[in-house]
Design a protein around this motif. Structure first.
Motif, PDB file in Angstrom:
ATOM      1  N   HIS A 223      43.214  -3.445 -57.907  1.00 46.13           N
ATOM      2  CA  HIS A 223      42.817  -2.286 -57.105  1.00 46.13           C
ATOM      3  C   HIS A 223      41.596  -2.598 -56.248  1.00 46.13           C
ATOM      4  O   HIS A 223      40.627  -3.207 -56.714  1.00 46.13           O
ATOM      5  CB  HIS A 223      42.504  -1.109 -58.031  1.00 46.13           C
ATOM      6  CG  HIS A 223      42.020   0.111 -57.309  1.00 46.13           C
ATOM      7  ND1 HIS A 223      42.763   0.738 -56.321  1.00 46.13           N
ATOM      8  CD2 HIS A 223      40.865   0.826 -57.422  1.00 46.13           C
ATOM      9  CE1 HIS A 223      42.095   1.779 -55.863  1.00 46.13           C
ATOM     10  NE2 HIS A 223      40.941   1.854 -56.502  1.00 46.13           N
ATOM     11  N   LEU A 224      41.652  -2.192 -54.987  1.00 48.02           N
ATOM     12  CA  LEU A 224      40.550  -2.426 -54.055  1.00 48.02           C
ATOM     13  C   LEU A 224      39.778  -1.136 -53.833  1.00 48.02           C
ATOM     14  O   LEU A 224      40.365  -0.084 -53.565  1.00 48.02           O
ATOM     15  CB  LEU A 224      41.094  -2.941 -52.712  1.00 48.02           C
ATOM     16  CG  LEU A 224      41.765  -4.319 -52.733  1.00 48.02           C
ATOM     17  CD1 LEU A 224      42.420  -4.608 -51.384  1.00 48.02           C
ATOM     18  CD2 LEU A 224      40.761  -5.415 -53.071  1.00 48.02           C
ATOM     19  N   THR A 225      38.475  -1.223 -53.906  1.00 49.67           N
ATOM     20  CA  THR A 225      37.627  -0.052 -53.689  1.00 49.67           C
ATOM     21  C   THR A 225      36.820  -0.175 -52.398  1.00 49.67           C
ATOM     22  O   THR A 225      36.141   0.775 -52.008  1.00 49.67           O
ATOM     23  CB  THR A 225      36.657   0.138 -54.864  1.00 49.67           C
ATOM     24  OG1 THR A 225      35.833  -1.031 -54.992  1.00 49.67           O
ATOM     25  CG2 THR A 225      37.418   0.373 -56.161  1.00 49.67           C
TER      26      THR A 225
ATOM     27  N   ILE B  51      49.245  -1.636 -49.971  1.00 47.58           N
ATOM     28  CA  ILE B  51      49.229  -0.182 -50.118  1.00 47.58           C
ATOM     29  C   ILE B  51      48.948   0.194 -51.569  1.00 47.58           C
ATOM     30  O   ILE B  51      48.123   1.063 -51.862  1.00 47.58           O
ATOM     31  CB  ILE B  51      50.573   0.428 -49.655  1.00 47.58           C
ATOM     32  CG1 ILE B  51      50.753   0.238 -48.146  1.00 47.58           C
ATOM     33  CG2 ILE B  51      50.647   1.915 -50.011  1.00 47.58           C
ATOM     34  CD1 ILE B  51      52.130   0.598 -47.628  1.00 47.58           C
ATOM     35  N   ALA B  52      49.622  -0.488 -52.502  1.00 39.90           N
ATOM     36  CA  ALA B  52      49.405  -0.219 -53.925  1.00 39.90           C
ATOM     37  C   ALA B  52      47.977  -0.566 -54.341  1.00 39.90           C
ATOM     38  O   ALA B  52      47.339   0.182 -55.102  1.00 39.90           O
ATOM     39  CB  ALA B  52      50.404  -1.006 -54.758  1.00 39.90           C
ATOM     40  N   GLN B  53      47.463  -1.678 -53.840  1.00 32.87           N
ATOM     41  CA  GLN B  53      46.096  -2.068 -54.181  1.00 32.87           C
ATOM     42  C   GLN B  53      45.069  -1.041 -53.695  1.00 32.87           C
ATOM     43  O   GLN B  53      44.058  -0.791 -54.346  1.00 32.87           O
ATOM     44  CB  GLN B  53      45.769  -3.430 -53.566  1.00 32.87           C
ATOM     45  CG  GLN B  53      46.437  -4.603 -54.256  1.00 32.87           C
ATOM     46  CD  GLN B  53      46.096  -5.916 -53.569  1.00 32.87           C
ATOM     47  OE1 GLN B  53      46.795  -6.364 -52.659  1.00 32.87           O
ATOM     48  NE2 GLN B  53      45.011  -6.517 -53.990  1.00 32.87           N
ATOM     49  N   MET B  54      45.329  -0.444 -52.548  1.00 35.63           N
ATOM     50  CA  MET B  54      44.412   0.538 -51.987  1.00 35.63           C
ATOM     51  C   MET B  54      44.552   1.913 -52.639  1.00 35.63           C
ATOM     52  O   MET B  54      43.556   2.614 -52.849  1.00 35.63           O
ATOM     53  CB  MET B  54      44.651   0.662 -50.478  1.00 35.63           C
ATOM     54  CG  MET B  54      44.067  -0.461 -49.659  1.00 35.63           C
ATOM     55  SD  MET B  54      42.261  -0.297 -49.558  1.00 35.63           S
ATOM     56  CE  MET B  54      41.898  -1.432 -48.213  1.00 35.63           C
ATOM     57  N   GLU B  55      45.786   2.312 -52.972  1.00 38.35           N
ATOM     58  CA  GLU B  55      46.042   3.688 -53.387  1.00 38.35           C
ATOM     59  C   GLU B  55      46.148   3.894 -54.890  1.00 38.35           C
ATOM     60  O   GLU B  55      45.905   4.999 -55.376  1.00 38.35           O
ATOM     61  CB  GLU B  55      47.316   4.194 -52.706  1.00 38.35           C
ATOM     62  CG  GLU B  55      47.221   4.246 -51.181  1.00 38.35           C
ATOM     63  CD  GLU B  55      48.483   4.776 -50.525  1.00 38.35           C
ATOM     64  OE1 GLU B  55      49.484   4.978 -51.248  1.00 38.35           O
ATOM     65  OE2 GLU B  55      48.467   4.988 -49.298  1.00 38.35           O
ATOM     66  N   ASP B  56      46.518   2.853 -55.631  1.00 43.10           N
ATOM     67  CA  ASP B  56      46.755   2.995 -57.065  1.00 43.10           C
ATOM     68  C   ASP B  56      45.522   2.515 -57.845  1.00 43.10           C
ATOM     69  O   ASP B  56      45.253   1.316 -57.940  1.00 43.10           O
ATOM     70  CB  ASP B  56      47.991   2.182 -57.471  1.00 43.10           C
ATOM     71  CG  ASP B  56      48.337   2.316 -58.937  1.00 43.10           C
ATOM     72  OD1 ASP B  56      47.639   3.072 -59.656  1.00 43.10           O
ATOM     73  OD2 ASP B  56      49.298   1.657 -59.386  1.00 43.10           O
ATOM     74  N   GLU B  57      44.793   3.452 -58.419  1.00 38.52           N
ATOM     75  CA  GLU B  57      43.588   3.100 -59.155  1.00 38.52           C
ATOM     76  C   GLU B  57      43.888   2.282 -60.405  1.00 38.52           C
ATOM     77  O   GLU B  57      42.997   1.614 -60.945  1.00 38.52           O
ATOM     78  CB  GLU B  57      42.818   4.371 -59.540  1.00 38.52           C
ATOM     79  CG  GLU B  57      42.265   5.125 -58.351  1.00 38.52           C
ATOM     80  CD  GLU B  57      41.470   6.341 -58.762  1.00 38.52           C
ATOM     81  OE1 GLU B  57      41.377   6.608 -59.993  1.00 38.52           O
ATOM     82  OE2 GLU B  57      40.936   7.031 -57.872  1.00 38.52           O
TER      83      GLU B  57
END
Length: 310
Positions: free
Chosen positions: A168-170, A157-163
């Motif tokens: 971080h995943l884009t 969740i953090a990887q997806m939502e936290d830039e």
């Protein structure tokens, strides 16, 4: 009588969702450890042994540790949401609609293994066909699925939502489990009553909750005379009389252009679709659910309700 419920791992994604489902209940008393004390082993053990039902929302090894803490206390009943006990013969598998007597097995069990989100969809599609003799045990089953990213817990969740996250995943969608040794395969095989392990290809989309599980089939590799209609009628008969798993009428699927992975977000139900082409002998079975609903927290609460009704 008020039942004492302890969620071990209540601050994780699954635990928080279970907690929110129980927040307004007056028939349960929630035992809780403050987040700052969550590593206090003595307090944790005391809470586990004080509960009527302990719901474990933990990694596999931590779940095994928790079970060991209550091994000598027969008054504590357990619902485990990890993969640790899903194929253990002395644990009830917590998919109440899987078989005619499964709800009763859960109701009377001391220990219940909550199913995985992907297996809930896959087994929900496969097992009725195996029980009816339409799908051979050695059929080379493939399972293709996409889940919302909350299925990966707080880290994903953090990887997806936290830039600002260092990892971080884009990407909008990615396939994983590329070693073809996903931890959900054993329960799909055993509870799907398959003689060979299914080929499972999971993926994650850039949406928080929701899930689509697909099982494509060839009619000419199934029992003689199997048709789109007989598959649909078998699934419909299997799930008749209850409203948590429903089969969409065949006539409603004919003109359907798409299935939305997020349709059941926030709900604890599962919908099953049968798409078929009699001309080429192809069938695609589709299960739609919320990965945190019927796929995790909602299923745990459903199992808790069954156990409390014993």
């Amino acid at each position: 009588m008020t039942a004492k419920i302890f969620i071990d791992g209540e601050h994780g994604t699954t635990g928080l969702q279970i907690r929110s489902r129980l927040a307004e209940r007056r028939d349960v008393e929630m035992l809780s450890i403050p987040e700052a004390e969550r590593r206090n082993a003595a307090l944790r053990e005391d809470m586990l042994n004080s509960a009527d039902i302990a719901i474990l929302c933990l990694p596999d090894e931590a779940s095994k540790e928790a079970v060991a803490m209550v091994s000598g206390n027969n008054t504590v009943r357990i619902i485990d949401t990890s993969t640790a006990f899903r194929v253990a013969p002395d644990w009830a598998y917590g998919f109440a609609e899987m078989d005619r007597d499964q709800a009763e097995k859960i109701r009377s069990a001391r220990c219940v293994a909550n199913p995985g989100c992907y297996p809930t969809g896959a087994i929900g599609l496969i097992r009725p066909l195996r029980m009816a003799g339409l799908l051979p045990a050695d059929y080379p089953v493939t399972v293709n699925a996409v889940s919302g990213y909350t299925g990966g817990g707080k880290q994903l969740i953090a990887q997806m939502e936290d830039e600002n996250h260092p990892e971080h995943l884009t990407v909008n969608n990615y396939v994983y489990g590329l070693t073809l040794k996903h931890k959900h395969v054993p329960e799909m095989k055993i509870h799907g009553q398959l003689a060979r392990a299914p080929l499972f290809s999971p993926s994650v989309g850039r949406f928080a909750q929701g899930m689509i599980v697909q099982v494509p089939l060839y009619l000419d590799e199934m029992a003689e005379g199997t048709s789109v209609e007989s598959i649909h009628s078998t699934l419909t008969a299997h799930y008749a009389g209850q409203d948590i798993v429903t089969v969409v009428p065949l006539e409603e699927t004919v003109g359907l252009a798409r299935v939305d992975a997020e349709e059941l977000v926030g709900q604890d139900r599962m919908k099953i679709f049968v798409f078929g082409n009699a001309g080429n002998g192809h069938v695609n079975l589709v299960a739609l659910l919320d990965n945190l609903g019927k796929g995790a927290s909602g299923a745990a609460v459903q199992n808790m309700n069954l156990m409390l009704s014993a």
